[in-house]
Design a protein around this motif. Structure first.
Motif: not given
Length: 148
Positions: A15-16, A67-68, A72-79, A127-129
């Protein structure tokens, strides 16, 4: 084949990631539109005193590409994707607020509120979801298998 590719992309991004992908494409396209046909500079005097809107377009493009890519990065690395997504609308909201307060652009306050809510606010919320907050969709029953 297209359905299989779409399912793979959905599983890979989550989703993120899907949100970052959409926002990244949008910001990149918005920046390219400034290069192709620059809009009026009304309300953006704070920015245009430093350089033209064609130069500011690259802020949208670079942040959109970051942003694009972060999709493709994992959650936590997408910040960094969320941070990059916040920068252009925050800069534009600041410019429009400045123009409204100085009296240079009477609509500036409304445009600044629009950027703060529909851009910055939505990005901060997304970003918080957490990725796992929604349960998976129920599977359909297989044919010929009745529940006992």
């Amino acid at each position: 084949m297209p359905c299989r590719a779409a399912r793979w992309l959905h599983r890979t991004l989550g989703r993120r990631g899907e949100f970052l992908l959409i926002i990244g494409v949008g910001k990149t396209c918005w920046g390219i539109s400034f290069l192709v046909d620059p809009p009026s500079t009304a309300g953006l005097q704070l920015l245009t005193q430093w350089c033209s809107l064609r130069h500011w377009a690259w802020l949208w493009i670079v942040c959109g590409l970051i942003t694009f890519g972060s999709a493709l990065l994992r959650i936590g690395r997408d910040r960094y994707g969320f941070i990059a997504a916040l920068i252009p609308p925050a800069v534009w909201a600041t410019a429009y607020t400045s123009a409204a307060l100085s009296g240079e652009y009477s609509r500036g306050g409304f445009v600044a509120i629009w950027y703060c809510t529909s851009h910055v606010g939505v990005i901060l919320w997304a970003a918080t979801v957490p990725e796992y907050s929604v349960p998976p969709a129920p599977r359909r029953a297989r044919k010929g298998k009745a529940p006992s």
